[in-house]
Design a protein around this motif. Structure first.
Motif, PDB file in Angstrom:
ATOM      1  N   ARG A 154      13.136 -15.952  12.735  1.00 21.15           N
ATOM      2  CA  ARG A 154      13.092 -17.368  13.073  1.00 21.15           C
ATOM      3  C   ARG A 154      11.984 -17.379  14.188  1.00 21.15           C
ATOM      4  NH1 ARG A 154      15.324 -17.086   9.102  1.00 21.15           N
ATOM      5  NH2 ARG A 154      17.112 -18.290   8.417  1.00 21.15           N
ATOM      6  N   VAL A 155      10.806 -18.254  13.948  1.00 22.84           N
ATOM      7  CA  VAL A 155       9.904 -18.414  14.731  1.00 22.84           C
ATOM      8  C   VAL A 155       9.651 -19.919  14.922  1.00 22.84           C
ATOM      9  CG1 VAL A 155       7.575 -17.798  15.573  1.00 22.84           C
ATOM     10  CG2 VAL A 155       8.834 -16.270  14.138  1.00 22.84           C
ATOM     11  N   GLY A 156       9.553 -20.713  16.171  1.00 21.76           N
ATOM     12  CA  GLY A 156       9.180 -21.866  16.529  1.00 21.76           C
ATOM     13  C   GLY A 156       7.613 -21.753  16.456  1.00 21.76           C
ATOM     14  N   VAL A 157       7.215 -22.934  15.505  1.00 17.78           N
ATOM     15  CA  VAL A 157       5.738 -22.787  15.356  1.00 17.78           C
ATOM     16  C   VAL A 157       5.354 -24.341  15.352  1.00 17.78           C
ATOM     17  CG1 VAL A 157       5.643 -20.698  13.960  1.00 17.78           C
ATOM     18  CG2 VAL A 157       6.135 -23.008  12.970  1.00 17.78           C
ATOM     19  N   THR A 158       3.887 -24.672  15.289  1.00 22.33           N
ATOM     20  CA  THR A 158       3.365 -25.843  15.373  1.00 22.33           C
ATOM     21  C   THR A 158       1.985 -25.776  14.660  1.00 22.33           C
ATOM     22  OG1 THR A 158       2.740 -27.779  16.726  1.00 22.33           O
ATOM     23  CG2 THR A 158       1.967 -25.669  17.404  1.00 22.33           C
ATOM     24  N   LEU A 159       1.603 -26.971  13.944  1.00 27.31           N
ATOM     25  CA  LEU A 159       0.434 -27.160  13.280  1.00 27.31           C
ATOM     26  C   LEU A 159      -0.839 -27.217  14.371  1.00 27.31           C
ATOM     27  CD1 LEU A 159       1.230 -28.996  10.100  1.00 27.31           C
ATOM     28  CD2 LEU A 159       1.433 -26.693  10.424  1.00 27.31           C
ATOM     29  N   LEU A 168       9.736 -21.426  11.257  1.00 27.41           N
ATOM     30  CA  LEU A 168       9.207 -20.421  10.336  1.00 27.41           C
ATOM     31  C   LEU A 168      10.210 -19.395  10.074  1.00 27.41           C
ATOM     32  CD1 LEU A 168       6.472 -20.000   8.859  1.00 27.41           C
ATOM     33  CD2 LEU A 168       6.279 -18.203  10.271  1.00 27.41           C
ATOM     34  N   ARG A 169      10.588 -19.338   8.873  1.00 29.64           N
ATOM     35  CA  ARG A 169      11.580 -18.378   8.301  1.00 29.64           C
ATOM     36  C   ARG A 169      10.963 -17.232   7.399  1.00 29.64           C
ATOM     37  NH1 ARG A 169      14.037 -20.208   3.773  1.00 29.64           N
ATOM     38  NH2 ARG A 169      13.677 -22.701   3.463  1.00 29.64           N
ATOM     39  N   GLY A 170      11.103 -16.060   7.612  1.00 29.77           N
ATOM     40  CA  GLY A 170      10.726 -14.892   6.627  1.00 29.77           C
ATOM     41  C   GLY A 170      11.201 -15.089   5.345  1.00 29.77           C
ATOM     42  N   THR A 171      10.482 -14.514   4.218  1.00 31.81           N
ATOM     43  CA  THR A 171      11.282 -14.418   2.999  1.00 31.81           C
ATOM     44  C   THR A 171      11.002 -13.039   2.497  1.00 31.81           C
ATOM     45  OG1 THR A 171       8.910 -14.704   2.145  1.00 31.81           O
ATOM     46  CG2 THR A 171      10.169 -16.916   2.423  1.00 31.81           C
ATOM     47  N   LEU A 178       7.957 -22.832   6.133  1.00 27.98           N
ATOM     48  CA  LEU A 178       8.009 -23.561   7.332  1.00 27.98           C
ATOM     49  C   LEU A 178       8.893 -24.903   7.165  1.00 27.98           C
ATOM     50  CD1 LEU A 178       7.298 -24.554  10.140  1.00 27.98           C
ATOM     51  CD2 LEU A 178       4.955 -25.133   9.171  1.00 27.98           C
ATOM     52  N   ASP A 179       9.946 -25.015   7.823  1.00 30.45           N
ATOM     53  CA  ASP A 179      10.824 -26.198   7.806  1.00 30.45           C
ATOM     54  C   ASP A 179      10.477 -27.070   8.875  1.00 30.45           C
ATOM     55  OD1 ASP A 179      12.573 -25.162   5.533  1.00 30.45           O
ATOM     56  OD2 ASP A 179      13.549 -23.688   7.004  1.00 30.45           O
ATOM     57  N   PHE A 180      10.228 -28.566   8.586  1.00 32.75           N
ATOM     58  CA  PHE A 180       9.704 -29.279   9.504  1.00 32.75           C
ATOM     59  C   PHE A 180      10.837 -29.918  10.374  1.00 32.75           C
ATOM     60  CE2 PHE A 180       5.983 -28.724   6.874  1.00 32.75           C
ATOM     61  CZ  PHE A 180       4.896 -28.503   8.045  1.00 32.75           C
ATOM     62  N   PHE A 181      10.478 -30.471  11.353  1.00 35.44           N
ATOM     63  CA  PHE A 181      11.396 -31.188  12.253  1.00 35.44           C
ATOM     64  C   PHE A 181      11.229 -32.641  11.781  1.00 35.44           C
ATOM     65  CE2 PHE A 181      11.045 -28.047  15.990  1.00 35.44           C
ATOM     66  CZ  PHE A 181      12.180 -27.187  15.360  1.00 35.44           C
ATOM     67  N   ASP A 182      10.219 -33.055  11.443  1.00 36.39           N
ATOM     68  CA  ASP A 182       9.600 -34.385  11.194  1.00 36.39           C
ATOM     69  C   ASP A 182      10.014 -34.429   9.502  1.00 36.39           C
ATOM     70  OD1 ASP A 182       8.675 -37.145  10.717  1.00 36.39           O
ATOM     71  OD2 ASP A 182       7.243 -36.707  12.246  1.00 36.39           O
ATOM     72  N   PRO A 220      16.865 -29.914   3.071  1.00 40.18           N
ATOM     73  CA  PRO A 220      17.142 -31.192   3.978  1.00 40.18           C
ATOM     74  C   PRO A 220      15.913 -31.765   4.631  1.00 40.18           C
ATOM     75  CG  PRO A 220      18.114 -29.147   5.166  1.00 40.18           C
ATOM     76  CD  PRO A 220      17.509 -28.566   3.979  1.00 40.18           C
ATOM     77  N   ALA A 221      14.971 -30.649   4.682  1.00 41.48           N
ATOM     78  CA  ALA A 221      13.688 -31.051   5.600  1.00 41.48           C
ATOM     79  C   ALA A 221      12.322 -30.966   4.563  1.00 41.48           C
ATOM     80  CB  ALA A 221      13.731 -30.707   6.755  1.00 41.48           C
ATOM     81  N   PRO A 222      11.477 -31.518   4.812  1.00 37.57           N
ATOM     82  CA  PRO A 222       9.958 -30.996   4.206  1.00 37.57           C
ATOM     83  C   PRO A 222       9.685 -29.825   4.504  1.00 37.57           C
ATOM     84  CG  PRO A 222       9.665 -33.336   5.089  1.00 37.57           C
ATOM     85  CD  PRO A 222      11.340 -32.774   5.530  1.00 37.57           C
ATOM     86  N   GLN A 223       9.104 -29.075   3.639  1.00 47.26           N
ATOM     87  CA  GLN A 223       8.584 -27.538   3.745  1.00 47.26           C
ATOM     88  C   GLN A 223       7.129 -27.343   3.452  1.00 47.26           C
ATOM     89  OE1 GLN A 223      11.260 -25.235   1.172  1.00 47.26           O
ATOM     90  NE2 GLN A 223      12.952 -25.566   2.353  1.00 47.26           N
ATOM     91  N   ALA A 224       6.863 -26.277   4.038  1.00 42.80           N
ATOM     92  CA  ALA A 224       5.331 -25.595   3.548  1.00 42.80           C
ATOM     93  C   ALA A 224       5.658 -24.419   3.294  1.00 42.80           C
ATOM     94  CB  ALA A 224       4.246 -25.996   4.594  1.00 42.80           C
ATOM     95  N   THR A 225       4.706 -23.709   2.584  1.00 43.07           N
ATOM     96  CA  THR A 225       4.651 -22.178   2.320  1.00 43.07           C
ATOM     97  C   THR A 225       3.338 -21.673   3.073  1.00 43.07           C
ATOM     98  OG1 THR A 225       5.390 -22.389   0.115  1.00 43.07           O
ATOM     99  CG2 THR A 225       4.044 -20.514   0.797  1.00 43.07           C
ATOM    100  N   VAL A 226       3.755 -20.899   3.993  1.00 45.41           N
ATOM    101  CA  VAL A 226       2.768 -20.231   4.937  1.00 45.41           C
ATOM    102  C   VAL A 226       2.272 -18.922   4.571  1.00 45.41           C
ATOM    103  CG1 VAL A 226       2.100 -19.953   7.521  1.00 45.41           C
ATOM    104  CG2 VAL A 226       3.442 -21.669   6.921  1.00 45.41           C
ATOM    105  N   GLU A 227       0.976 -18.525   4.574  1.00 42.88           N
ATOM    106  CA  GLU A 227       0.704 -17.261   4.250  1.00 42.88           C
ATOM    107  C   GLU A 227       0.193 -16.696   5.579  1.00 42.88           C
ATOM    108  OE1 GLU A 227      -2.973 -14.597   2.081  1.00 42.88           O
ATOM    109  OE2 GLU A 227      -2.940 -16.752   2.132  1.00 42.88           O
ATOM    110  N   LEU A 228       1.252 -15.453   6.072  1.00 37.94           N
ATOM    111  CA  LEU A 228       1.115 -14.793   7.274  1.00 37.94           C
ATOM    112  C   LEU A 228      -0.275 -14.115   7.266  1.00 37.94           C
ATOM    113  CD1 LEU A 228       4.599 -13.316   7.193  1.00 37.94           C
ATOM    114  CD2 LEU A 228       3.657 -15.357   8.169  1.00 37.94           C
ATOM    115  N   SER A 229      -0.760 -14.443   8.468  1.00 35.21           N
ATOM    116  CA  SER A 229      -2.329 -14.060   8.767  1.00 35.21           C
ATOM    117  C   SER A 229      -2.443 -12.488   8.969  1.00 35.21           C
ATOM    118  CB  SER A 229      -3.043 -14.767   9.923  1.00 35.21           C
ATOM    119  OG  SER A 229      -2.272 -14.810  11.035  1.00 35.21           O
ATOM    120  N   ALA A 230      -1.577 -11.918   9.706  1.00 41.78           N
ATOM    121  CA  ALA A 230      -1.494 -10.393   9.718  1.00 41.78           C
ATOM    122  C   ALA A 230      -1.047  -9.799   8.507  1.00 41.78           C
ATOM    123  CB  ALA A 230      -0.585 -10.106  11.204  1.00 41.78           C
ATOM    124  N   PRO A 231      -1.686  -8.852   8.154  1.00 39.28           N
ATOM    125  CA  PRO A 231      -1.494  -7.911   6.840  1.00 39.28           C
ATOM    126  C   PRO A 231      -0.111  -7.154   7.108  1.00 39.28           C
ATOM    127  CG  PRO A 231      -3.133  -6.793   7.907  1.00 39.28           C
ATOM    128  CD  PRO A 231      -2.753  -7.930   8.897  1.00 39.28           C
TER     129      PRO A 231
END
Length: 251
Positions: A154-159, A168-171, A178-182, A220-231
């Motif tokens: 679990r990583v706290g992230v921001t746009l 952010l949680r791994g898959t 990315l599970d948003f607070f808003d 329960p919250a909006p989500q986004a799929t994030v492509e991790l930048s480090a390979p």
């Protein structure tokens, strides 16, 4: 005369049968080596002449070319790592990836640096591209890294653009959720994701990835799929630097 012809035919048949039986027994005993040898001799004039020394020379040349290509690749990776190490005020410790389990490929890896080099549990680990995880176990000569792609991570992230925050949680892959607070986040495909200043495990501002898909109807919250930048699937080197986690505020 007819009897003589019949006798000759019988004798000829017996001789052919004997020759066939002998050939079969010979093939069985030699496992076809006689045929191979005969074929080799018959086709020798048709094959180009082979110089053993030239064959060995060509093989050695190919090996050297492969070694040069590998050294060039390692040189490029080390240059990128050096550039990354020069960014920011932290003293970063370069380390090679020396252990990785096929069963835990996206969960953890082992580096060839440990407590003798000053690495501690909780230290942050980055690579060309951005954040890869944090140190979760240390020995005198090695350290185990929990990757941000681990499903338990679990990583706290921001746009970067809108400053919308979330977790952010791994898959177990190169993508994370990315599970948003808003409930109505300002998010767009292509938004850059970095670590949040509210994170208790990572310092703020480390690049994590890029938004590739959005699901505002997720519960329960909006989500986004994030492509991790480090390979994460192809890591060979990493940088480790200390991170003093914020002290818990007194209750």
């Amino acid at each position: 005369m007819s009897r003589l012809r019949q006798w000759r035919r019988k004798v000829g048949g017996l001789l052919l049968a004997a020759l066939a039986l002998g050939a079969a027994l010979s093939l069985r005993q030699t496992k076809g080596s006689l045929l191979v040898e005969a074929y080799t001799r018959l086709t020798a004039p048709l094959r180009p002449a082979v110089n053993p020394e030239e064959v060995l020379r060509q093989a050695a040349t190919r090996e050297l070319q492969a070694l040069v290509a590998e050294l060039q690749h390692q040189n490029r990776e080390l240059r990128r790592l050096l550039q990354l190490a020069e960014q920011g005020p932290q003293v970063k410790i370069p380390a090679a990836v020396v252990g990785r389990s096929a069963d835990h490929w996206w969960q953890q890896l082992t580096l060839d640096r440990g407590s003798r080099q000053g690495i501690k549990v909780g230290d942050v680990v980055v690579a060309p591209g951005g954040l890869i995880g944090r140190v979760e176990a240390v020995t005198p000569s090695s350290s185990r890294v929990l990757l941000i792609s681990d499903p338990t991570s679990r990583v706290g992230v921001t746009l970067s653009r809108s400053r919308q925050m979330g977790i952010l949680r791994g898959t177990g892959s190169q993508e994370a959720i990315l599970d948003f607070f808003d409930k109505n986040p300002q998010v767009e495909v292509g938004d850059v994701v970095v670590t949040s200043g509210l994170s208790s495990l990572y310092p703020a501002g480390i690049v994590v990835g890029t938004v590739r898909a959005i699901n505002l109807d997720a519960s329960p919250a909006p989500q986004a799929t994030v492509e991790l930048s480090a390979p994460l699937g192809f890591l060979e080197w990493a940088l480790v630097y200390p991170y003093a986690q914020p002290a818990a505020s007194p209750s």
